[in-house]
Each structure stands twice: as structure tokens, then as C-alpha cells.
Design a protein around this motif. Structure first.
Motif, PDB file in Angstrom:
ATOM      1  N   SER A  17      12.555   1.188   6.701  1.00 30.13           N
ATOM      2  CA  SER A  17      11.518   2.216   6.613  1.00 30.13           C
ATOM      3  C   SER A  17      11.722   3.137   5.424  1.00 30.13           C
ATOM      4  N   ARG A  25       8.967   0.463   0.418  1.00 29.16           N
ATOM      5  CA  ARG A  25       7.545   0.753   0.457  1.00 29.16           C
ATOM      6  C   ARG A  25       6.990   0.557  -0.948  1.00 29.16           C
ATOM      7  N   PRO A  26       5.681   0.407  -1.026  1.00 31.81           N
ATOM      8  CA  PRO A  26       4.698   0.531   0.059  1.00 31.81           C
ATOM      9  C   PRO A  26       4.311  -0.803   0.704  1.00 31.81           C
ATOM     10  N   LEU A  66       5.484  -3.568   5.578  1.00 35.70           N
ATOM     11  CA  LEU A  66       4.951  -2.929   6.786  1.00 35.70           C
ATOM     12  C   LEU A  66       5.585  -3.595   8.002  1.00 35.70           C
ATOM     13  N   GLN A  83       3.928   4.835   8.049  1.00 39.44           N
ATOM     14  CA  GLN A  83       3.709   3.392   8.010  1.00 39.44           C
ATOM     15  C   GLN A  83       4.338   2.672   9.198  1.00 39.44           C
ATOM     16  N   GLN A  96       1.428   8.035   9.405  1.00 38.34           N
ATOM     17  CA  GLN A  96       1.695   8.390   8.017  1.00 38.34           C
ATOM     18  C   GLN A  96       3.009   7.808   7.518  1.00 38.34           C
ATOM     19  N   LEU A 124      -3.461  -0.637   6.125  1.00 34.90           N
ATOM     20  CA  LEU A 124      -2.997   0.660   6.641  1.00 34.90           C
ATOM     21  C   LEU A 124      -4.109   1.419   7.352  1.00 34.90           C
ATOM     22  N   PHE A 137      -1.586   2.529  12.229  1.00 33.45           N
ATOM     23  CA  PHE A 137      -0.396   3.001  11.528  1.00 33.45           C
ATOM     24  C   PHE A 137      -0.448   4.519  11.368  1.00 33.45           C
TER      25      PHE A 137
END
Length: 923
Positions: A129, A134-135, A138, A385, A383, A368, A381
Motif C-alpha cells: 500500500s 502506486r498508482p 490496486l 486505494q 482515498q 478507482l 475504493f
């Protein structure tokens, strides 16, 4: 340019643009996982069902066919990485997976480079995480960060302080363990031992690791391993006897996935895990889920459905919905070469075949922004993610099934209510509001295990003991096997003997014995694990509790002030103060009363108690008061008189001894010889103040009372206290000494010239110090309370610390110490009863004598001639005056008269007999 050429140009451009913007016939996504695994078997069937459902739904993709290209990683990080790159060569718009957190750490960087969204339904490592991944990475399942928070809440709920983490030594296991440690630290708990098990370890390697685990003191085990080999841990634990009473096993959701993968787990498997607590990702119950499960059972016979299969199914739909919106908004799927990859030379690997997804950022945005109802519930999702509303079921394995004992969510914490019902409520998620149903623990017990035992690894507690130079009754070195003795040592040993388990320990002296050691350093050594504990006269202070844990105080302590005193001046009437006024009055009355009783009992038989009335009154007063000094000269001759005098002399003895003791005490009552009378006068003066070396009193006086350090004088021994107090501030001594109450009580027991002034101005106690979160501190606290309740603590105190203390009471307490009637009421009662009994016996005796004496006089008058009886005055006693006159006569006189009358009567009787039976005389 003419009109016709312009039309031809526009037609040519339209033939180029329109086909490129047309709906693609096929859209490719990838799937990366291990087919032959607990998660992979369920995920593969779920992905196939989802692909079929998407392609059968005309509302999605507008006729485009969704192709899912699946790759088997075969539980290999290397192969998984290569196959991920192969998927990207196929120009996939998204990849479902990878299943392994280890592969995800590598592929996430590639996905970020090529703008390909990576949707993992099984990689739960919390470190994924971080912003590094990111981004485009997921997670379409829950992060282990939330699962470890649930574990920490469970540990806290049952009151345990330490756990042992058993984990697979890979990114998945290490990441989960780090997250568990963070969650525990937030609740002042910790991981006491980490048992790392290599991936694919055999039974012997697992057993070796568990043997080391079993040597630790914690019996709360958190197991976070791969599902395909996790049951081997319990098989080894059962063989080692670690699945019985006293053990606690908390298992993350891998075990629930294993059990769910079986249509019906066999008895062999269930026998291995009896009493275990298991977490499972919570999937809300809905019609959509029930319908899917029904279809699953028909389509996938023999394949169990676990939560990861449900998340894999929703991941396909999540991607399909995002692609659908992507295409409907006019975006096109296009790939281009990455200039960074084209510049790689000198390598046989064809990196140039990897294409950059040109509109990957827009595809990521569509994913997202997705929000729909899936078989797992709301798919949306946050904020961060991560999927919203993380929740877990808490299961207890008992018998042949799983008991649901509660839920955990990041909104409500531990609760028996279904998370969906409390999402919209404002709750306090503190531990006080947590609830779970009862648990059946290993060994089929329902009482919550203590969670730890004393370590069985041969480790002996190294206990630091202050090597005192003064007040050795508290602690001192000796030649015993322990090497130390004293009040504090006896309390510790008595408390340890009450523990339900053996505690091997060894005392180690701290200090040189020439002066008292610094107790702050001793406590710091405990915090630094130089000592396993510290036992002694250690005051529990705020600063010390920040670095160590203390037991329940075993004695009260507080700072007090000691000042010198002088003898008070006595006055001319001080000799009257031992007795109260009422006491003096009662004593005077009893002296007269007893004197009168003795006179009455002796008057008829003792010539010393006869004479003129004035002389007899003086005799009564003299006799009664002379008994106070045992100087009476009159002898008692009657039995009753001696009995009364014996009782009275006993009373007089008690009274005189009490008077002497009380007067001596009052005449030596002392007063303060300095101006220090309490804390306020101590602070306002400028005189030197003494303190004991090593005591926390110095820091307290400086930091809390703002007394300059220049006023403080360090004192080593009790003799220094007395010497410096005697000198006083004018001769280089001190005006007062500030020290803890137990030391001062010991000091004053041998020094009557000094006195405590004012009340205690701190409230604390002495306790034993242990490292933070030590469970031994809690158990010893319970033992100390038991010692206090059964009286053993007081008996130890009396053995070492009871002294004959001086009378240091002030003048204000003299009146309260005066002897009153209540102190001697029993004595006076005994004396009064003795006097009354003697008088009653005396009266009965007098009445008996009087009756006999009276009857003889009457008979004498009857026998006289008439003329003589008329001439003689009647002697019958009929008045009180006559009775008193009879009583006043001497005893000998009465007895003589009665004897003479009796003899005359006998003579007369013999004469009468001779007259009646005699012969006639000759003529």
C-alpha cells in the motif's frame, strides 16, 4: 486546391480515423496466479465464471468480447515475474493478480512503468500500500493491515500483553508480522518472539521452530503462513503437545480459506485445530451472493469456494465495468513503444516487445471510480486505494465445525453485530465497548488462558538488589544462599511462593555497600534489560513508571520532615495532669468508702478502730489514704476486713503505677526546637535540609518544591541524621531532614530527640520493578494483594520493622492521653462489689448474733420473781438505737455475755434435775 480534391482528402482521412475509434471486437486482460493452490483453484473457477457472465451480458462492453489470459506461476517468484512480462507483451489493458505478494513487489514497478493497472485479489502484504507501488497497483481484497488490527484487538480484549508471531519468511509473512507489531504497539502490547519458517519447510524444520517457540513465556501464538503448508504447523504443534490447556492460537484468514476449500473438512484436519481462533474476510450476505454460491455448487462440483474466489469474481466484473465506461467515453485502447525500453542494449531479452498503454491513466481512473454491488458486497475504493468497509469474521473451531463468536470492522471494532448494520452508526470503538461470544479454547476449556507461563528455556531471572549502606533491616548482604536478606527480600520470596509456577531467580547486588546506590540507575538497568527485575525499597514514582512496570505497592511510603525537639517546661501543677478531674474525684470517694467499710468490719473486734468518735473519724481517713503508699499501721484482724483490704491494695497498686508512668511521659513531652513545623515553613526558610543519598527526595525537593540545591546536604547513615540535627543550622548542621516514612520510623525508634513535623507531602509506595509489559509484574501484584489479605505481609513487617518507638507526641496530645474513669472502671467495679459482699456478710452475721443475744435476755427475765421483774428494766432490744448499741459493743464482750448466760443456764438446769430425783436427808 479544388473542391473535388478536398472531398477525396476528407474521405481518405475518415477511412483512417473511424476504424481506429470503432468498438474493438476483443478486449484482453491478464490473470496471474498459481493454479494448483488453495487460492488458485477457487480463483481460476471464479474467473472463468465471471468471464462467461460478462460476455453473456449485453449491457457490458457493448458487444466486445472479454478475453482473460491466465498464466500459472507454479508458486515460483521467478516464473511469475517472467509470465507477468509475457502477459504485458500481449497488450492487456489490466492484469488480475498476482496471487503472491512477492511477485507483486516486482510486477508493480513494471505496471507503473507501462501504465497497466494491476488488480490483485490475493496479495495482502500491507507494504504494497506504500506510495512506491502506486498508482497502478490496486488491491481488490483486504489488506493485512486491517487483519492485524483485528488480531491486536482480540489480544487486547482477552487481556494478553505479548504474542509470538509464527510466519512464513517471505514478503507476505514479514509484511504481515510488521503490521501486527505496529498494531500491538499502538495498544501497549508487543511481539515477544518471531518464529520465521522458510517457504516449503519440511516437518522437521517446522518442529524445530516450534520447539523454540515453546520455550518462550508467551503462550499466545499468531500464525500467518501460506495456506498450502499451514496445516503442517498444527500437525507439528499437536505432536509437541502444544494444542492443550494454556495455549492460545490465533490464525489469520489463510486457515479459513483452507477449510472453505473443502466441501467437508475431514476429522483428521479438525482434530488438529481444536480451540483455534480463525479470522475470515467478511462477505455480506446478499441475494447476489446466494445465487452465485448456488451456481458454483452446480458448475464446480468438488471445488470449494473461499473468499478469495469471490474477490477474484468481482475483480473481473470491476475490470469489465471500467473498460465499458472507458470505451463509452470515446477512449481507445492503444499501445506504443517505451523509449526507455528501446534504449536497452547488450541483452538478449527483448524488452522492446513490452508496450506502453497510452490511455492507462484513464483506465486506472475508471477503475478507482467504480462503484457497484458485487458478490462480496459494495465494491468501492477509498482515498487510500483500499476497498471500503474492511471487516472480518472471528471463528472458533470446536467439534466438527466453526462457531462464529463475533466480527471485527474498522468502524466498530470487535462486535457481535453484523458490520453492515453498524456502518452508518456513530460508535465508540474503544476496548471497553468490544464484545465477543464465549470461546472454547484448546483443551476444551472455557476459562480464558493466562496467555503466558514462566519460560522453560533454563533462563534464570537476574534480579538487581540495592546494596544499602544504611537501614539494613530493609536490605542487607549476608552469607545465606540468596546472599541478601531483609524485609523487602522476605516480601518478594513470599509473593513468589504464591505463584502457580516456579520462578528461578538469582539476586545480584547493585552498588558497593559503602553508600546507598542511585535507585534511578537501578530502575534504568531494568528498562535496559541489564536486570530482569529489581527488588528492594524502590519507590514508585512517575518518571520510573514511564520506563518500567511496577507491582502493586507492598508498603506505603511518602516524604516526611524530621526536626529536633526539646523538653517542654513543666508547671507547678503538672503532677495533677495524669488523671482527669473526674478521676481524682472518684478516687477520693473510693478512698473514703473503703476506709469506712474497713472500719465497719474491724470496729467490733479491733481495738485500733475503737475510741471516741473524733478519733475513729481520723482513723478512717488516715487508714484509707495511707494505703496509697502502703504505709498504713493499723492491723486488720477480721477475715472480711482483710479480704476488702487485699482487693483495695490491688486497685491502689494499679492506680499508682499508671499515675507514675503517665506523669513520667507528660513531664518528658518534647517540643520543636527549630522553626520548621511543616512543608510551608521548610520552603520559606533558608536553612540547610538533609536528605538520604540515593533517595528520590533530592530531585523532588529541587524539581517540585523549587528548593535550591545549595540548601541540600547529603547524609549517608542514620548517625549522620542525628549528628547534623543536633548541630543545627547555626553550627553547620541541618534544620530538618526530608526522607521517606519507613526510614524515618526506623530512625525515630532509636532517637527520641527528634520528631516528624507536619503530614506526609507525597503519597507513594514501594514496589518491585520489571521490564515494560512483563506478565510477571501482574501475577506478583496479585500475590502481594493475597499476602496483604491473609496477614502475612503484616507479619513480615513486624518481624523486621517493629520497634519500641519513643513518645514523640506534642503538647496538644497530652489531654487526650490523660487517664480517665473509663480506663479503671473495671477495677472500681471489682472493689465496689467486694466491699458490698463483705458488708452483706457482716450484716447477716450481726443479725444472727443479735437474735441469739436477744432471746437469752428474754428468758432471763421470765425466770425472775414478779416483784424483781417489775423492778428490773426490760432488756429486750426493740429499737434501731438498741441495735446500733449492740453493734457498737465489742465482739469479745458480746461473746463473753453469751457464754456466761449459757453456762448459768446449764448450771440451773442441772440443779433442777437434782431436786426432782434426789433422796430424803436423815433427821
Amino acid at each position: 486546391m479544388g473542391f473535388v480534391p478536398l472531398l477525396l482528402l476528407l474521405f481518405f482521412l475518415s477511412t483512417l480515423v473511424i476504424p481506429s475509434m470503432a468498438q474493438p471486437s476483443r478486449v484482453k486482460i491478464g490473470a496471474l496466479f498459481t493454479y494448483n493452490s488453495t487460492i488458485g483453484r477457487s480463483a481460476k473457477a471464479a474467473i472463468e465464471m465471471a468471464m462467461a457472465d460478462v460476455n453473456a451480458d449485453p449491457r457490458v462492453l457493448n458487444g466486445s468480447h472479454l478475453d482473460v489470459i491466465m498464466q500459472d506461476t507454479n508458486c515460483s517468484g521467478f516464473l511469475g515475474t517472467i509470465e507477468a512480462l509475457q502477459l504485458m507483451e500481449n497488450e492487456v489493458v489490466a492484469i488480475l493478480g498476482p496471487q503472491s505478494s512477492e511477485i507483486a513487489h516486482i510486477i508493480a514497478n513494471v505496471a507503473n512503468e507501462l501504465n497497466v493497472p494491476l488488480l490483485s485479489f490475493a496479495a495482502t502484504d500491507p507494504t504494497l500500500s506504500s506510495l512506491q507501488y502506486r498508482p497502478f497497483f490496486l488491491r481488490t481484497t483486504q489488506s493485512d493491515q486491517f487483519q492485524m488490527s483485528a488480531v491486536a484487538d482480540i489480544v487486547s480484549y482477552f487481556g494478553w500483553r505479548e504474542v509470538v508471531s509464527i510466519f512464513t519468511d517471505n514478503d507476505y509473512g514479514r509484511g504481515g508480522t510488521v503490521s501486527l507489531g505496529d498494531a500491538l504497539n499502538g495498544k501497549r502490547m508487543k511481539i515477544s518472539y518471531k518464529a520465521a519458517i522458510p517457504p516449503g519447510a519440511n516437518q522437521d524444520r517446522i518442529s524445530d521452530a516450534l520447539v523454540q517457540v515453546n520455550l518462550m513465556e508467551s503462550r499466545v501464538y499468531v500464525v500467518h503462513v501460506n495456506p498450502d503448508s499451514g496445516l503442517e504447523i498444527f500437525r507439528a504443534a499437536k505432536n509437541l503437545g502444544m494444542m492443550g490447556n494454556g495455549y492460545v492460537w490465533i490464525v489469520t484468514d489463510w486457515l479459513a480459506s483452507v477449510l472453505d476449500s473443502y466441501l467437508q473438512p475431514g476429522s483428521e484436519i479438525m482434530d488438529l485445530i481444536q480451540g483455534v481462533l480463525v479470522l475470515r474476510q467478511h462477505v455480506s450476505d446478499s441475494n447476489l451472493k446466494r445465487s452465485f454460491v448456488s451456481r458454483w455448487n452446480k458448475v464446480n462440483a468438488g471445488i470449494g469456494l473461499n473468499t478469495y474466489g469471490l474477490y477474484a469474481y468481482d475483480s473481473v466484473w470491476l475490470t469489465a465495468y471500467a473498460i465499458d465506461r472507458f470505451l463509452r467515453e470515446g477512449d481507445i485502447i492503444a499501445f506504443s513503444s517505451d523509449s526507455k525500453l528501446n534504449n536497452t542494449t547488450g541483452s538478449a531479452i527483448n524488452f522492446s516487445s513490452l508496450k506502453l498503454f497510452d490511455r492507462g491513466e484513464k483506465m486506472l481512473k475508471q477503475i478507482l471510480n467504480s462503484k457497484f454491488m458485487g458478490v462480496t458486497g459494495d465494491v468501492q475504493f477509498g482515498q487510500d486505494q483500499n476497498l471500503i468497509h474492511p471487516a472480518y469474521e472471528i471463528l472458533n473451531i470446536a467439534g466438527t465445525g466453526l462457531r462464529q463468536i463475533g466480527f471485527w470492522s474498522n468502524h466498530s471494532g470487535l462486535s457481535t453485530a453484523v458490520p453492515e448494520k453498524v456502518y452508518n452508526k456513530t460508535l465508540n470503538s474503544s476496548n471497553a465497548n468490544h464484545q465477543l461470544y464465549s470461546v472454547i479454547w484448546p483443551g476444551q476449556i472455557t476459562d480464558t488462558p493466562r496467555g503466558w507461563v514462566f519460560p522453560n528455556n533454563g533462563k534464570i531471572l537476574r534480579i538487581g538488589v540495592p546494596y544499602r549502606a544504611s537501614y539494613k533491616e530493609f536490605l542487607t548482604k549476608d552469607n545465606s544462599p540468596d546472599g541478601v536478606q531483609g524485609y523487602c527480600i522476605d516480601v518478594f520470596k513470599a509473593a513468589v511462593n504464591l505463584l502457580p509456577y516456579p520462578v528461578p531467580y538469582k539476586f545480584t547486588l547493585f552498588g558497593d555497600g559503602k553508600e546507598n546506590p542511585n535507585y534511578n540507575e537501578l530502575v534504568q538497568n531494568v528498562a535496559n534489560n541489564v536486570f530482569s527485575a529489581a527488588v528492594g525499597d524502590i519507590t514508585i514514582t512517575t518518571n520510573r513508571t514511564r520506563i518500567v512496570d511496577f507491582t502493586q505497592p507492598y508498603t506505603e511510603s511518602g516524604l516526611v520532615i524530621v526536626a529536633p525537639v526539646k523538653e517542654r517546661d513543666s508547671n507547678a501543677w503538672a503532677f495533677l495532669k495524669p488523671f482527669t478531674v473526674e478521676m481524682w474525684g472518684i478516687m477520693g470517694l473510693f478512698f473514703l468508702f473503703v476506709g469506712a467499710v474497713v472500719w465497719i468490719l474491724e470496729h467490733r473486734s479491733n481495738t485500733e478502730f475503737r475510741g471516741p468518735p473524733r478519733q475513729q473519724l481520723i482513723t478512717i481517713c488516715w487508714f484509707s489514704f495511707s494505703t496509697m503508699f502502703f504505709a498504713h499501721r493499723e492491723n486488720t484482724v477480721s477475715t472480711l476486713g482483710r479480704f476488702v483490704l487485699l482487693v483495695w491494695l490491688f486497685v491502689v497498686l494499679i492506680l499508682t503505677q499508671s499515675y507514675t508512668a503517665s506523669l513520667t511521659s507528660m513531664l518528658t513531652v518534647q517540643q520543636l526546637s527549630t522553626g520548621i513545623q511543616g512543608l510551608d515553613s521548610l520552603r520559606s526558610s533558608s536553612d540547610p535540609i538533609g536528605y538520604q543519598v540515593g533517595s528520590f527526595a533530592k530531585n523532588y525537593l529541587i524539581e517540585e518544591l523549587d528548593i535550591p540545591e545549595s540548601r541540600l546536604v547529603q547524609l549517608d547513615m542514620p548517625e549522620d541524621y542525628a549528628r547534623m540535627l543536633d548541630l543545627g543550622p547555626k553550627k553547620g548542621g541541618v534544620a530538618a531532614v526530608v526522607d521517606e516514612l519507613p526510614y524515618i520510623e526506623s530512625f525515630l525508634s532509636n532517637n527520641c530527640k527528634f520528631q516528624i513535623v507536619g503530614p506526609e507531602f507525597t503519597k507513594s509506595g514501594w514496589g518491585f520493578a520489571f521490564p515494560r509489559d512483563s506478565p510477571l509484574a501482574m501475577d506478583l501484584s496479585t500475590a502481594i494483594l493475597t499476602l496483604s489479605e491473609n496477614g502475612d505481609l503484616q507479619r513480615i513487617h513486624d518481624k523486621w520493622l517493629t520497634r519500641t518507638s519513643c513518645d514523640t507526641q506534642g503538647e496538644t496530645e497530652i489531654d487526650s492521653n490523660r487517664l480517665s474513669i473509663g480506663s479503671f472502671s473495671g477495677l472500681f467495679l471489682i472493689c465496689g462489689v467486694a466491699c458490698i459482699i463483705a458488708l452483706l456478710i457482716f450484716a447477716l452475721r450481726i443479725l444472727c448474733q443479735y437474735s441469739k443475744y436477744s432471746s437469752q435476755v428474754v428468758e432471763e427475765n421470765v425466770e425472775l420473781p414478779v416483784m424483781e421483774r417489775s423492778i428490773r428494766r426490760p432488756t429486750r432490744l426493740t429499737s434501731i438505737k438498741d441495735l446500733l448499741s449492740f453493734v457498737d459493743k465489742r465482739e469479745e464482750e458480746i461473746k463473753s455475755v453469751m457464754k456466761r448466760k449459757s453456762s448459768e443456764k446449764d448450771k440451773s438446769h442441772r440443779t433442777d434435775l437434782c431436786s426432782e430425783g434426789g433422796s430424803v436427808s436423815p433427821t
